[in-house]
Scaffold this motif. Sequence first.
Motif, PDB file in Angstrom:
ATOM      1  N   MET A 179       0.833  -1.206   0.000  1.00  0.00           N
ATOM      2  CA  MET A 179       0.000   0.000   0.000  1.00  0.00           C
ATOM      3  C   MET A 179       0.862   1.248   0.000  1.00  0.00           C
ATOM      4  O   MET A 179       0.623   2.200  -0.744  1.00  0.00           O
ATOM      5  CB  MET A 179      -0.902   0.016   1.242  1.00  0.00           C
ATOM      6  CG  MET A 179      -2.085  -0.919   1.155  1.00  0.00           C
ATOM      7  SD  MET A 179      -2.891  -1.022   2.747  1.00  0.00           S
ATOM      8  CE  MET A 179      -3.659   0.577   2.805  1.00  0.00           C
ATOM      9  N   PHE A 180       1.884   1.224   0.837  1.00  0.00           N
ATOM     10  CA  PHE A 180       2.726   2.421   0.947  1.00  0.00           C
ATOM     11  C   PHE A 180       3.415   2.715  -0.373  1.00  0.00           C
ATOM     12  O   PHE A 180       3.432   3.849  -0.851  1.00  0.00           O
ATOM     13  CB  PHE A 180       3.763   2.203   2.048  1.00  0.00           C
ATOM     14  CG  PHE A 180       4.504   3.441   2.418  1.00  0.00           C
ATOM     15  CD1 PHE A 180       3.979   4.309   3.357  1.00  0.00           C
ATOM     16  CD2 PHE A 180       5.706   3.757   1.828  1.00  0.00           C
ATOM     17  CE1 PHE A 180       4.644   5.464   3.696  1.00  0.00           C
ATOM     18  CE2 PHE A 180       6.371   4.916   2.151  1.00  0.00           C
ATOM     19  CZ  PHE A 180       5.844   5.770   3.091  1.00  0.00           C
ATOM     20  N   VAL A 186      -5.037  12.130  -2.397  1.00  0.00           N
ATOM     21  CA  VAL A 186      -5.568  10.768  -2.265  1.00  0.00           C
ATOM     22  C   VAL A 186      -4.427   9.787  -2.033  1.00  0.00           C
ATOM     23  O   VAL A 186      -4.471   8.927  -1.142  1.00  0.00           O
ATOM     24  CB  VAL A 186      -6.371  10.399  -3.532  1.00  0.00           C
ATOM     25  CG1 VAL A 186      -6.646   8.908  -3.557  1.00  0.00           C
ATOM     26  CG2 VAL A 186      -7.668  11.179  -3.582  1.00  0.00           C
ATOM     27  N   SER A 187      -3.338   9.945  -2.817  1.00  0.00           N
ATOM     28  CA  SER A 187      -2.208   9.032  -2.675  1.00  0.00           C
ATOM     29  C   SER A 187      -1.584   9.152  -1.296  1.00  0.00           C
ATOM     30  O   SER A 187      -1.162   8.151  -0.695  1.00  0.00           O
ATOM     31  CB  SER A 187      -1.164   9.327  -3.743  1.00  0.00           C
ATOM     32  OG  SER A 187      -1.772   9.436  -4.995  1.00  0.00           O
ATOM     33  N   GLU A 193      -3.113   9.924   1.412  1.00  0.00           N
ATOM     34  CA  GLU A 193      -3.981   9.216   2.351  1.00  0.00           C
ATOM     35  C   GLU A 193      -3.707   7.723   2.321  1.00  0.00           C
ATOM     36  O   GLU A 193      -3.704   7.045   3.342  1.00  0.00           O
ATOM     37  CB  GLU A 193      -5.457   9.473   2.015  1.00  0.00           C
ATOM     38  CG  GLU A 193      -5.898  10.920   2.125  1.00  0.00           C
ATOM     39  CD  GLU A 193      -5.828  11.436   3.541  1.00  0.00           C
ATOM     40  OE1 GLU A 193      -5.825  10.603   4.460  1.00  0.00           O
ATOM     41  OE2 GLU A 193      -5.740  12.654   3.722  1.00  0.00           O
ATOM     42  N   ILE A 194      -3.449   7.216   1.128  1.00  0.00           N
ATOM     43  CA  ILE A 194      -3.147   5.783   1.014  1.00  0.00           C
ATOM     44  C   ILE A 194      -1.892   5.450   1.797  1.00  0.00           C
ATOM     45  O   ILE A 194      -1.830   4.461   2.540  1.00  0.00           O
ATOM     46  CB  ILE A 194      -2.993   5.383  -0.471  1.00  0.00           C
ATOM     47  CG1 ILE A 194      -4.325   5.550  -1.197  1.00  0.00           C
ATOM     48  CG2 ILE A 194      -2.521   3.956  -0.590  1.00  0.00           C
ATOM     49  CD1 ILE A 194      -4.210   5.396  -2.673  1.00  0.00           C
ATOM     50  N   LEU A 200      -0.684   7.038   4.361  1.00  0.00           N
ATOM     51  CA  LEU A 200      -0.954   7.123   5.794  1.00  0.00           C
ATOM     52  C   LEU A 200      -1.650   5.861   6.273  1.00  0.00           C
ATOM     53  O   LEU A 200      -1.356   5.331   7.355  1.00  0.00           O
ATOM     54  CB  LEU A 200      -1.810   8.352   6.089  1.00  0.00           C
ATOM     55  CG  LEU A 200      -1.087   9.695   5.990  1.00  0.00           C
ATOM     56  CD1 LEU A 200      -2.076  10.833   6.083  1.00  0.00           C
ATOM     57  CD2 LEU A 200      -0.070   9.809   7.091  1.00  0.00           C
ATOM     58  N   ASN A 201      -2.567   5.359   5.456  1.00  0.00           N
ATOM     59  CA  ASN A 201      -3.279   4.146   5.843  1.00  0.00           C
ATOM     60  C   ASN A 201      -2.367   2.955   5.914  1.00  0.00           C
ATOM     61  O   ASN A 201      -2.537   2.070   6.770  1.00  0.00           O
ATOM     62  CB  ASN A 201      -4.416   3.886   4.863  1.00  0.00           C
ATOM     63  CG  ASN A 201      -5.684   4.511   5.357  1.00  0.00           C
ATOM     64  OD1 ASN A 201      -6.306   3.976   6.252  1.00  0.00           O
ATOM     65  ND2 ASN A 201      -6.029   5.673   4.835  1.00  0.00           N
ATOM     66  N   LEU A 255      -5.712  -3.587  -2.680  1.00  0.00           N
ATOM     67  CA  LEU A 255      -4.763  -3.279  -3.754  1.00  0.00           C
ATOM     68  C   LEU A 255      -5.495  -2.932  -5.036  1.00  0.00           C
ATOM     69  O   LEU A 255      -5.125  -1.980  -5.741  1.00  0.00           O
ATOM     70  CB  LEU A 255      -3.813  -4.461  -3.956  1.00  0.00           C
ATOM     71  CG  LEU A 255      -2.897  -4.688  -2.750  1.00  0.00           C
ATOM     72  CD1 LEU A 255      -2.036  -5.916  -2.955  1.00  0.00           C
ATOM     73  CD2 LEU A 255      -2.030  -3.470  -2.507  1.00  0.00           C
ATOM     74  N   ILE A 288      -6.772   0.544  -4.720  1.00  0.00           N
ATOM     75  CA  ILE A 288      -5.708   1.537  -4.916  1.00  0.00           C
ATOM     76  C   ILE A 288      -5.411   1.695  -6.390  1.00  0.00           C
ATOM     77  O   ILE A 288      -5.289   2.806  -6.915  1.00  0.00           O
ATOM     78  CB  ILE A 288      -4.438   1.119  -4.144  1.00  0.00           C
ATOM     79  CG1 ILE A 288      -4.672   1.246  -2.649  1.00  0.00           C
ATOM     80  CG2 ILE A 288      -3.260   1.974  -4.550  1.00  0.00           C
ATOM     81  CD1 ILE A 288      -3.532   0.710  -1.823  1.00  0.00           C
ATOM     82  N   LEU A 321      -5.873   5.118  -8.537  1.00  0.00           N
ATOM     83  CA  LEU A 321      -4.783   5.833  -9.183  1.00  0.00           C
ATOM     84  C   LEU A 321      -5.008   5.968 -10.677  1.00  0.00           C
ATOM     85  O   LEU A 321      -4.454   6.864 -11.314  1.00  0.00           O
ATOM     86  CB  LEU A 321      -3.455   5.108  -8.939  1.00  0.00           C
ATOM     87  CG  LEU A 321      -2.942   5.135  -7.506  1.00  0.00           C
ATOM     88  CD1 LEU A 321      -1.584   4.472  -7.434  1.00  0.00           C
ATOM     89  CD2 LEU A 321      -2.857   6.549  -6.987  1.00  0.00           C
ATOM     90  N   LEU A 332     -11.014   5.503  -3.234  1.00  0.00           N
ATOM     91  CA  LEU A 332     -10.270   5.731  -1.987  1.00  0.00           C
ATOM     92  C   LEU A 332     -11.147   5.377  -0.795  1.00  0.00           C
ATOM     93  O   LEU A 332     -10.713   4.729   0.160  1.00  0.00           O
ATOM     94  CB  LEU A 332      -9.825   7.185  -1.892  1.00  0.00           C
ATOM     95  CG  LEU A 332      -9.154   7.530  -0.566  1.00  0.00           C
ATOM     96  CD1 LEU A 332      -7.748   6.972  -0.530  1.00  0.00           C
ATOM     97  CD2 LEU A 332      -9.122   9.016  -0.333  1.00  0.00           C
ATOM     98  N   MET A 388     -11.419   1.788  -0.304  1.00  0.00           N
ATOM     99  CA  MET A 388     -10.176   1.272   0.274  1.00  0.00           C
ATOM    100  C   MET A 388     -10.121   1.538   1.770  1.00  0.00           C
ATOM    101  O   MET A 388      -9.699   0.680   2.561  1.00  0.00           O
ATOM    102  CB  MET A 388      -8.976   1.917  -0.415  1.00  0.00           C
ATOM    103  CG  MET A 388      -7.667   1.309  -0.015  1.00  0.00           C
ATOM    104  SD  MET A 388      -6.380   2.516   0.055  1.00  0.00           S
ATOM    105  CE  MET A 388      -6.725   3.293   1.614  1.00  0.00           C
ATOM    106  N   TYR A 435     -12.161   8.615   9.117  1.00  0.00           N
ATOM    107  CA  TYR A 435     -11.526   8.557   7.806  1.00  0.00           C
ATOM    108  C   TYR A 435     -12.566   8.475   6.690  1.00  0.00           C
ATOM    109  O   TYR A 435     -12.747   9.415   5.921  1.00  0.00           O
ATOM    110  CB  TYR A 435     -10.598   7.342   7.740  1.00  0.00           C
ATOM    111  CG  TYR A 435      -9.184   7.729   7.438  1.00  0.00           C
ATOM    112  CD1 TYR A 435      -8.890   8.476   6.305  1.00  0.00           C
ATOM    113  CD2 TYR A 435      -8.144   7.351   8.261  1.00  0.00           C
ATOM    114  CE1 TYR A 435      -7.599   8.842   6.034  1.00  0.00           C
ATOM    115  CE2 TYR A 435      -6.846   7.702   7.987  1.00  0.00           C
ATOM    116  CZ  TYR A 435      -6.581   8.448   6.875  1.00  0.00           C
ATOM    117  OH  TYR A 435      -5.312   8.793   6.592  1.00  0.00           O
ATOM    118  N   MET A 492     -12.409  15.295   0.860  1.00  0.00           N
ATOM    119  CA  MET A 492     -11.797  15.013  -0.435  1.00  0.00           C
ATOM    120  C   MET A 492     -12.817  15.143  -1.550  1.00  0.00           C
ATOM    121  O   MET A 492     -12.520  15.677  -2.627  1.00  0.00           O
ATOM    122  CB  MET A 492     -11.207  13.600  -0.449  1.00  0.00           C
ATOM    123  CG  MET A 492     -10.333  13.278   0.715  1.00  0.00           C
ATOM    124  SD  MET A 492      -8.714  13.945   0.517  1.00  0.00           S
ATOM    125  CE  MET A 492      -8.055  12.799  -0.621  1.00  0.00           C
TER     126      MET A 492
END
Lengths: 729, 107, 212
Positions: free
Chosen positions: B14-15, B33-34, B36-37, B39-40, C18, C21, C25, C37, C40, C64, C72
Motif C-alpha cells: 500500500m505504501f 488521495v495518494s 492518504e493511502i 498514511l493508511n 490493492l 488503490i 490511481l 479511496l 479502500m 476517515y 476530499m
Amino acid sequence: MAETTEVATEYFTTNPELIIWAVIVIAIPFITGVILMAMRVFEIKKGDDYKISESFTGLFGSTGLALSWIASIILAFKYFGEYVSLEGHGHIEKVVGDTAFLPMKSSAFKWGLLLDPLSMIFLVALTTIATAIHFYASNYMHGDSAYTRFFGTLNFFTGSMLLFVLSSNMFTSFIAWELLGFSSYLLIGYFWPKRSASHAGRKAFMYNKIGDVSFIFAMGFTYARAHTFDYLTLQYMLQTHELTMADFALPGLFLFGAAVGKSAQVPLLGWLPEAMEGPTPVSALLHSSTMVKAGLYLIARSFFTFYYTEGTHVDWTASEISFLTNGSETMLAFMSTPNIIAWFGTLTALAGGLMALTATDIKKVLAFSTISQLGYIALAIGAGGVTAGFYHIISHATFKSLLFLGAGAVIHSVHSQEMSDMGGLRKQMPWTFRMMLVGTLGLMGVPLMNGFWSKDAVLLAMKESEVVVGNMFLYWVAVFTAGVTAFYSTKMLYLTFYGKARYDDSHVKPGPTSPRMKGALIFLGSLVIIESIWFTIGTLKNLFGEDHSLLNFEYALGTMLGVHGGEFAFVDALPSTTAVLLGFGFAYFIYAKDNKAILNSGFVQFFANIFENRFYLDKLIYYISNGPTMVIGSAFKTFDKKVIDELIIDNIVTDKIGFGSARTSDWMDVNVVDGTVKSIANSVSTVGGRLRLFQTGLVSNYAKYMMLGVVVILSFFVLENYNVINFLN
Amino acid sequence: MIPLSYFLGLSVLMFSAGLFGVLTQRNAVRILVSVEIMLNAANVAMASFNGVFGLEHVEGWSFVIIIIAVAAAEAAIGMAIFLSVFRNHNEIIVSDLFSLGETEEAY
Amino acid sequence: MEFSLTLIPFTLLAVFILAAIYKSLTAEKTMQSVYWLIFMLVAVGFIFLLANSEILFAYQLMVYSGGIAVLMLFAGLLTEQDELFIDSSIVGFIKTSKTQVLIFIFFAIDVLALLLSSINGSAYEETVLANSEYTYTDSAHQIKLFASYLWNGFAEVIILLGFLLLTAILGSVKLAIRETDLEELSDEYLARIATTSEDISSLPGMEDEVEV
C-alpha cells in the motif's frame, strides 16, 4: 621564565550565578537588536513616511548596551573577587558553564561559556568601548532613513562578539564567528543602495569566508584528534600528555588561517579598507574591539596549540609538513606554526603601515593603520608573547576607537572624507582636536602613552623570541614600522587640524561637535589617558621599586595566564622611540615646513604607486582565483583545436589514410571523426538538457529524485542486512 | 491467526503504491488521495504490530489515533490550499504550476 | 505454517485494497478516484478488525471514511478538473513513468526485505515473540485499558491534537475565504489592477545614491 601555576586535577569550576550574569551580558544586546529589527519591519510595513522616533530607538539601543556594560562590570568584579588571587604565583580558577547544543550522542557539541582572566578583561574593554560608540552613534546617525535598522544590527553585532569572547569551546565560537561575519556584512553594506557599499559588504563577506573554511578545518582536525572542542579540556589533555604538540600542528595552522581572514592579515587584507564604506561608528566598533580582534583573540585563546609551557621547558608546534624539510633543523623551525604567524604578522604590520602612507581618505588611513597594528599583535603572539599581544589588543582597542570617533566627528562637520578637504579644524573643533591628539599620541607610541608600553612589549617579545627564525630581522622591521606609524599619524593629524582651511567655505561650516558625540570622545580619550597613567605607574614601580608589581598590567596578565611577561627596561625602548621621533620629524619636515616637493621625485612616486595599489594583493587574489579556471578552460580549448582538429583530423586522417583514398578519407572525416565529435557534443548537450529538468520547479520531479535516492540507500541497507555486501561492520 | 509478515506485506505494498501515486499523479487532489493511502499503510503496520504485543499493550493504537487526526487536519488544509490555488491560477494540475522553476522546459 | 480460517478474509481484503488503490490511481475522473479511496478506507477498517483492533475500526469508519472522505469529495468537486494524465494501458503506463515504476518496485522490495529480516531476526524472536499473546481478546477490557492509557499518558498529546485541528480549521477557513469577493466591487481594487504593472520600477531603494 616564571613558573606556571599548578595544574589542578579539577581544571575548571562551575558557578551557575556567574554564568547567569554572563548570559545576561550576552543576551541583552541580542534581544534589543532583534526587537529593533522587528521595529524596522514594522516601520517598513507602515510605509515610507512612517518612522519610530529617533530618540526612542537610539536610547533603546544604547541603553541595551549600557545595561550589558554594567552587567559585565558586575560580572568581572564577582569573578576577580572570587576566583583570582595574584599572591605569590597566583591562584586562578576558571569558570565554565555549558549545556548540550542539541540532545545528541556526541558530547562535543555544546553551548558553553568560559570565564577566565583573558575573556573577562577583553569583555569589559569591549562593552565599555561599544557603549561609548553606541551613544556616539545615536547622535551621529541622526536623520538617517534606516536609523532603527542601524541600531538593531549594531546591537546584534555587539552581542555576537560578546558570545564569541565568552565561548568556552570551538563550536560555540564558530557559531558566534559566523554571526559576526553575517552582521558585519549587514553593517558594512549598510548604505546598500550605494553600489560601492554593497560591493564592500560582499567583499568582506567573501574574504571572511576563506577564514571560516579554515576554522572548519581546524575544528575537524581537533575533533579527529581529541573528540572535544573545549579549550580547557584540550589544554588539560596536553598537560596530562594525552595529546602531544604534534597533534596540534594542523589545527593550530588552520586556526591561524581563520585569523588571517577575520583579522585582515597578509594576504587577505583587501576587505578591511573597503569596509570603510560602512558608517563611521561601525568602523570604530569593527576596528577597535570587535570583528578584527576576533581572529587574534581566537589565537590568544588557543595559544596552547602553538606554545606549551611546562616549568622551564617550552615546546612549540612544528608543522606536519616537516617531511619537506629533509630533517634540517632550521627548516623545521621555519615551518613551525608560531614562526609562520610571526612572519605573516610582521609582513602585515609593515604592509599596513606603508599603505597608510599614501591614503588620502582619513578613514582609509585609520583602516590601514588598523591592519598594521593587527600585524603587531599577530607578531607578538607568534613570537610567544601572548601577554604582549593581548596588551596591545587592549590599548589599540581604546585609542583606535577614539581615533575613529574623532574622524567621524570631523567628517560629520566637513561632509567629506578626503583629507584634502580638511585643514585648520583645530580652531573650530577644539575638543575633537584634543581627543584626536591623545589618540594619535597613543597610536604613535610616544613615550609614556599606552601605545608606547604595549608596542614595546610587543617588540621585546619579538627580540627575545627563541622560536622565530630571524627574529632580529623581524624586530628591526617592526621598529621601522613604528617609524612609519609615527609618520602617517603626524601627517593625518597635521592635514586635518593644522594648516590652511581647504574646505569649501560657502557650503561647509565646521562647528564644534555636538554634546553627545563630544561626551563619547572625551570618555574614550580619558580612557586612553587613564590607561597610559596606569601602565606607566605599573611599569615604573616594577623598574624602580617593588619586584613584580601587580599594577603592571602585563605582569599581572602573565601571572593570570601562567606565562611570563612584563620584563621591561628603558634600553629596549630606545630603537623604537628613535624610530618614532624620526618618523615624526620627517612628517613635520615635509608637511608642516611645506617641503612637499620631495614627494614628487620619481623614487618616491614609484613606491607610492605600489602602496596605493595595495601591493597588488587584490589583483593577485583575483589572478589566483581566476587563473586556474581560465587555464583549465583554455587547456580544453587548445586540446580540442590542436589535438583533435589538427593532429587527428588534419594529420592522421588526411596524411596517412587520406593519401590512400580520398574518398575513404572524406567518409572517415564526415562519419567517424565528425561523427564522434558531434556525438560527444550531442550527448553532452543531451545530458545538460536532462540535467536541466532537475530544476523544473515541478515538485513531483523533485520528489521523484528524492525517492530515487531513498531507494538506493534502502537497497544498500537491504544488501547489508542479507550480508551480500559488508560495509557497516 | 494471520502471520505478522502478511500484514506487513500488505502495508508495504500500500505504501509503495501511494508513493507511486504521489510521484505520478499531476492533479493535486489525486496526490492528496495518494498521501492518504500512504498514511493508511502506516496505520495498518501500527495496528498489526500492536496485535503482536498482546492484551496489555495499546501503544500502537494511540499512534494510529494521532495519525488519523493529523490526516484530518492535513486533508482540510490541503483542500483549502487547492481551492485558493485553483482560484488564483485557475489550475490544479501541479505540473503546470511552475513558480519554482523556469517555464519553458515543460517536462 | 498452520492454516487458519481468518486467512481467507484477510486475503480477500488485501486483494480488494490493492485493487481499489489501482483503480483510484488510474480512474478517469477525480471523483471516481475519491470513491475508490473511500472503498479502500473501509477495507482497511476491516483489516483493523482482523488485527484485533476494534476501536480502530470504529475510528476508521467514522473519521476517515466519514469526515476526511467528504472533504476530499468537496475538493474534487470544487476544483473540477478531471483529466487523467497517465496512460490507461499498462504498456504505455510503464513507458511514460519508468522511473516511478522502478521506484515502486524497488521501494516495495527493499522495505519488505528490511521488515522481514528484522522480524525474523533472533533478537526479535527472543524479546517480542516470547512475550506475545496474539490471541482473541476481551475487547471491552482492552478498550477500557486504551482509554485510561490515552487519558493518562497521552492527555497532552490529545490536547495538542485538538489545537492542531483547530488551527487547521481556522487556516483553511482563512484560505478559503475569497478576498476578492470583498474587494471586487470597490474602486480601489480596479485602480490597483491598473497600476500593478507599473509598480516594479518604482520600488524603494532602487536609486543609485543615497545621502551619507
